[in-house]
Motif scaffolding. Structure first.
Motif, PDB file in Angstrom:
ATOM      1  N   ARG A 251       0.838  -1.366  -0.052  1.00  0.00           N
ATOM      2  CA  ARG A 251      -0.021   0.005   0.094  1.00  0.00           C
ATOM      3  C   ARG A 251       0.921   1.178   0.146  1.00  0.00           C
ATOM      4  O   ARG A 251       0.588   2.078  -0.506  1.00  0.00           O
ATOM      5  N   TRP A 252       2.012   1.135   0.979  1.00  0.00           N
ATOM      6  CA  TRP A 252       3.001   2.421   0.902  1.00  0.00           C
ATOM      7  C   TRP A 252       4.244   2.315   0.278  1.00  0.00           C
ATOM      8  O   TRP A 252       5.173   2.173   0.995  1.00  0.00           O
ATOM      9  N   LYS A 253       4.215   1.953  -1.017  1.00  0.00           N
ATOM     10  CA  LYS A 253       5.690   1.640  -1.557  1.00  0.00           C
ATOM     11  C   LYS A 253       6.684   2.824  -1.371  1.00  0.00           C
ATOM     12  O   LYS A 253       6.153   4.059  -1.675  1.00  0.00           O
ATOM     13  N   ASP A 254       7.809   2.619  -1.063  1.00  0.00           N
ATOM     14  CA  ASP A 254       8.795   3.561  -0.745  1.00  0.00           C
ATOM     15  C   ASP A 254       8.496   4.601   0.232  1.00  0.00           C
ATOM     16  O   ASP A 254       9.151   5.433   0.448  1.00  0.00           O
ATOM     17  N   ASP A 255       7.318   4.499   1.178  1.00  0.00           N
ATOM     18  CA  ASP A 255       7.140   5.382   2.171  1.00  0.00           C
ATOM     19  C   ASP A 255       7.341   4.405   3.490  1.00  0.00           C
ATOM     20  O   ASP A 255       6.297   4.161   4.093  1.00  0.00           O
ATOM     21  N   TYR A 256       8.434   4.392   4.015  1.00  0.00           N
ATOM     22  CA  TYR A 256       8.660   3.473   4.950  1.00  0.00           C
ATOM     23  C   TYR A 256       8.236   3.934   6.240  1.00  0.00           C
ATOM     24  O   TYR A 256       7.655   3.407   7.261  1.00  0.00           O
ATOM     25  N   GLN A 257       7.952   5.280   6.539  1.00  0.00           N
ATOM     26  CA  GLN A 257       7.380   5.881   7.612  1.00  0.00           C
ATOM     27  C   GLN A 257       5.870   5.427   7.788  1.00  0.00           C
ATOM     28  O   GLN A 257       5.374   5.102   8.665  1.00  0.00           O
ATOM     29  N   MET A 258       5.018   5.536   6.620  1.00  0.00           N
ATOM     30  CA  MET A 258       3.619   5.062   6.677  1.00  0.00           C
ATOM     31  C   MET A 258       3.573   3.724   6.803  1.00  0.00           C
ATOM     32  O   MET A 258       2.496   3.269   7.377  1.00  0.00           O
ATOM     33  N   GLN A 259       4.449   2.778   6.187  1.00  0.00           N
ATOM     34  CA  GLN A 259       4.604   1.410   6.355  1.00  0.00           C
ATOM     35  C   GLN A 259       4.804   1.007   7.884  1.00  0.00           C
ATOM     36  O   GLN A 259       3.849   0.262   8.327  1.00  0.00           O
ATOM     37  N   ASP A 260       5.739   1.617   8.665  1.00  0.00           N
ATOM     38  CA  ASP A 260       5.717   1.281  10.144  1.00  0.00           C
ATOM     39  C   ASP A 260       4.471   1.984  10.661  1.00  0.00           C
ATOM     40  O   ASP A 260       3.931   1.241  11.639  1.00  0.00           O
ATOM     41  N   TYR A 261       3.848   3.056  10.491  1.00  0.00           N
ATOM     42  CA  TYR A 261       2.612   3.452  11.164  1.00  0.00           C
ATOM     43  C   TYR A 261       1.533   2.548  10.917  1.00  0.00           C
ATOM     44  O   TYR A 261       0.705   2.334  11.852  1.00  0.00           O
ATOM     45  N   GLU A 262       1.431   1.872   9.457  1.00  0.00           N
ATOM     46  CA  GLU A 262       0.340   0.993   9.342  1.00  0.00           C
ATOM     47  C   GLU A 262       0.697  -0.352  10.025  1.00  0.00           C
ATOM     48  O   GLU A 262      -0.597  -0.908  10.590  1.00  0.00           O
ATOM     49  N   VAL A 263       1.731  -0.569  10.158  1.00  0.00           N
ATOM     50  CA  VAL A 263       1.809  -2.047  10.941  1.00  0.00           C
ATOM     51  C   VAL A 263       1.651  -1.961  12.338  1.00  0.00           C
ATOM     52  O   VAL A 263       0.856  -2.700  12.917  1.00  0.00           O
ATOM     53  N   GLN A 264       2.001  -0.960  12.832  1.00  0.00           N
ATOM     54  CA  GLN A 264       1.721  -0.504  14.262  1.00  0.00           C
ATOM     55  C   GLN A 264       0.313  -0.611  14.497  1.00  0.00           C
ATOM     56  O   GLN A 264      -0.389  -0.868  15.394  1.00  0.00           O
ATOM     57  N   GLN A 265      -0.517   0.161  13.696  1.00  0.00           N
ATOM     58  CA  GLN A 265      -2.003   0.419  13.926  1.00  0.00           C
ATOM     59  C   GLN A 265      -2.636  -1.079  13.652  1.00  0.00           C
ATOM     60  O   GLN A 265      -3.461  -1.333  14.442  1.00  0.00           O
ATOM     61  N   GLN A 266      -2.414  -1.796  12.633  1.00  0.00           N
ATOM     62  CA  GLN A 266      -3.012  -2.906  12.226  1.00  0.00           C
ATOM     63  C   GLN A 266      -2.680  -4.013  13.428  1.00  0.00           C
ATOM     64  O   GLN A 266      -3.630  -4.853  13.931  1.00  0.00           O
ATOM     65  N   THR A 267      -1.327  -4.134  13.863  1.00  0.00           N
ATOM     66  CA  THR A 267      -1.052  -4.813  14.898  1.00  0.00           C
ATOM     67  C   THR A 267      -1.864  -4.497  16.291  1.00  0.00           C
ATOM     68  O   THR A 267      -2.302  -5.347  16.939  1.00  0.00           O
ATOM     69  N   SER A 268      -1.919  -3.413  16.760  1.00  0.00           N
ATOM     70  CA  SER A 268      -2.725  -2.856  17.685  1.00  0.00           C
ATOM     71  C   SER A 268      -4.283  -3.381  17.671  1.00  0.00           C
ATOM     72  O   SER A 268      -4.738  -3.820  18.752  1.00  0.00           O
ATOM     73  N   ALA A 269      -4.671  -2.974  16.399  1.00  0.00           N
ATOM     74  CA  ALA A 269      -6.281  -3.641  16.281  1.00  0.00           C
ATOM     75  C   ALA A 269      -6.240  -4.857  16.419  1.00  0.00           C
ATOM     76  O   ALA A 269      -7.294  -5.233  17.180  1.00  0.00           O
ATOM     77  N   TYR A 270      -5.396  -5.778  16.156  1.00  0.00           N
ATOM     78  CA  TYR A 270      -5.427  -7.139  15.854  1.00  0.00           C
ATOM     79  C   TYR A 270      -5.305  -7.452  17.281  1.00  0.00           C
ATOM     80  O   TYR A 270      -6.303  -8.568  17.834  1.00  0.00           O
ATOM     81  N   ASN A 271      -4.652  -6.978  18.181  1.00  0.00           N
ATOM     82  CA  ASN A 271      -4.238  -7.501  19.657  1.00  0.00           C
ATOM     83  C   ASN A 271      -5.554  -7.160  20.540  1.00  0.00           C
ATOM     84  O   ASN A 271      -6.022  -7.813  21.441  1.00  0.00           O
ATOM     85  N   GLN A 272      -6.248  -6.117  19.958  1.00  0.00           N
ATOM     86  CA  GLN A 272      -7.310  -5.419  20.634  1.00  0.00           C
ATOM     87  C   GLN A 272      -8.489  -6.403  20.483  1.00  0.00           C
ATOM     88  O   GLN A 272      -9.173  -6.777  21.197  1.00  0.00           O
ATOM     89  N   LEU A 273      -8.709  -6.997  19.206  1.00  0.00           N
ATOM     90  CA  LEU A 273      -9.693  -7.671  18.555  1.00  0.00           C
ATOM     91  C   LEU A 273      -9.404  -9.233  19.482  1.00  0.00           C
ATOM     92  O   LEU A 273     -10.544  -9.945  19.459  1.00  0.00           O
ATOM     93  N   LYS A 274      -8.274  -9.413  19.663  1.00  0.00           N
ATOM     94  CA  LYS A 274      -8.035 -10.741  20.166  1.00  0.00           C
ATOM     95  C   LYS A 274      -8.546 -10.858  21.505  1.00  0.00           C
ATOM     96  O   LYS A 274      -8.936 -11.955  22.213  1.00  0.00           O
ATOM     97  N   ASN A 275      -8.510  -9.714  22.437  1.00  0.00           N
ATOM     98  CA  ASN A 275      -9.166  -9.601  23.820  1.00  0.00           C
ATOM     99  C   ASN A 275     -10.498  -9.416  23.903  1.00  0.00           C
ATOM    100  O   ASN A 275     -10.979  -9.274  25.049  1.00  0.00           O
ATOM    101  N   VAL A 276     -11.319  -9.470  22.897  1.00  0.00           N
ATOM    102  CA  VAL A 276     -12.699  -9.110  22.699  1.00  0.00           C
ATOM    103  C   VAL A 276     -13.398 -10.413  23.283  1.00  0.00           C
ATOM    104  O   VAL A 276     -13.121 -11.440  22.976  1.00  0.00           O
ATOM    105  N   ALA A 277     -14.073 -10.157  24.174  1.00  0.00           N
ATOM    106  CA  ALA A 277     -14.881 -11.386  25.161  1.00  0.00           C
ATOM    107  C   ALA A 277     -16.014 -11.668  24.068  1.00  0.00           C
ATOM    108  O   ALA A 277     -17.043 -10.679  24.113  1.00  0.00           O
ATOM    109  N   VAL A 278     -16.020 -12.507  23.478  1.00  0.00           N
ATOM    110  CA  VAL A 278     -17.329 -13.095  22.742  1.00  0.00           C
ATOM    111  C   VAL A 278     -18.213 -13.863  23.204  1.00  0.00           C
ATOM    112  O   VAL A 278     -17.790 -15.112  23.462  1.00  0.00           O
ATOM    113  N   ASP A 279     -19.227 -13.295  24.114  1.00  0.00           N
ATOM    114  CA  ASP A 279     -19.925 -14.233  24.824  1.00  0.00           C
ATOM    115  C   ASP A 279     -21.461 -14.219  24.578  1.00  0.00           C
ATOM    116  O   ASP A 279     -22.228 -14.654  25.045  1.00  0.00           O
TER     117      ASP A 279
END
Length: 303
Positions: free
Chosen positions: A240-268
């Motif tokens: 998505r962000w070719k040659d824009d390493y700052q946005m790549q790092d930001y994207e990875v952090q945001q997606q990883t944070s959302a993934y970790n939060q989704l893992k902790n959602v209590a599906v009851d």
């Protein structure tokens, strides 16, 4: 009166006289004597010369006859050659006529072929004109399409700039939220350190912790392989962000944070599990959108 008539009149007058008839015998006798004198006057040598001349004349005559025969033979040969030449000429004329006929046939065939070729050439020129017209129309369409592509590229760039700007704003908002959260945690810590009156000490209720799974319900995010999730998030960011390493790092952090939060959602409940599955099915490994859709759906459901 003409000269001839005068002569006839003279002889007629002459022969009418008696003495004219008497002169006739005298003239004959004189002629005989003259001949005798001439014959006696010829010598043997003269006779030999005459004979020799006669022989020469005879030889010349023989030679002339031989030449004549040779000439006649040559003439016959010439006539024969002439006949052969005439036959050859007739044969050549026949061949020439045949060749002319064949040439005429070929000319007619060539004319037909030339006419056919001319018709094909006319058709080809017509097809070429049509093709040029189609090509011109295609070029116009291509130019229009290129203009549209240029415009869309410009719009896409502007959209990407807006997305980058929005993500920057989101990053700033998240930073502010983290700061607010930290300040809230500090305030809560200070509140816990402040002693309360003994009589009015409230009963502390511990907040319920959400668990990924509860009862017969299951959080489908937990079924994803963490290593595969990490590699996919990184690959999507790089694409998505070719040659824009700052946005790549930001994207990875945001997606990883959302993934970790989704893992902790209590599906009851069945509703939570269904909405989580629908969000994952729609957005795949874009966990920011999965989280956003799940929260929106649950907020709408709770309201």
């Amino acid at each position: 009166m003409s000269r001839q008539q005068e002569q006839k009149g003279f002889f007629k007058t002459l022969f009418s006289k008696w003495w004219a008839w008497a002169l006739v015998p005298v003239a004959c006798i004189a002629l005989i004597f003259t001949a005798l004198i001439i014959s006696f006057g010829l010598t043997p040598e003269s006779v030999k010369e005459v004979t020799s001349q006669k022989v020469e004349v005879q030889e010349k005559l023989d030679k002339s006859e031989a030449r004549q025969e040779k000439a006649e033979s040559s003439l016959e040969q010439t006539k024969s050659s002439l006949k052969d030449a005439q036959a050859k000429l007739e044969d050549s004329e026949a061949k020439l006529k045949k060749a002319e006929s064949a040439s005429n046939d070929k000319k007619e065939a060539t004319k037909k072929e030339s006419k056919t070729l001319e018709n094909k050439l006319v058709k080809s020129e017509s097809s070429l004109k049509q093709t040029k017209g189609y090509l011109k129309e295609t070029e116009d369409k291509l130019n229009s399409a290129n203009a549209k592509v240029t415009e869309l590229t410009k719009q896409l760039k502007e959209a990407n700039d807006q997305v980058v700007k929005a993500k920057g704003e989101v990053k700033t908002a998240n930073a502010k939220a983290e700061e607010a959260k930290a300040e809230t945690e500090k305030a809560l810590a200070k509140a816990k350190e402040t002693p309360a009156p003994a009589k009015e000490e409230p009963v502390k209720e511990e907040p319920e912790k959400e668990t990924p799974s509860s009862g017969n319900f299951h959080n489908p995010v937990l079924d994803l392989d963490p290593s595969n999730v990490a590699s996919t998030i990184k690959s999507n960011a790089e694409q998505r962000w070719k040659d824009d390493y700052q946005m790549q790092d930001y994207e990875v952090q945001q997606q990883t944070s959302a993934y970790n939060q989704l893992k902790n959602v209590a599906v009851d409940s069945e509703v939570k599990q269904t909405q989580m599955e629908n969000a994952l099915s729609r957005w795949g490994y874009d966990f920011e959108m999965v989280q956003y859709e799940y929260n929106e759906q649950m907020n709408a459901y709770n309201n």
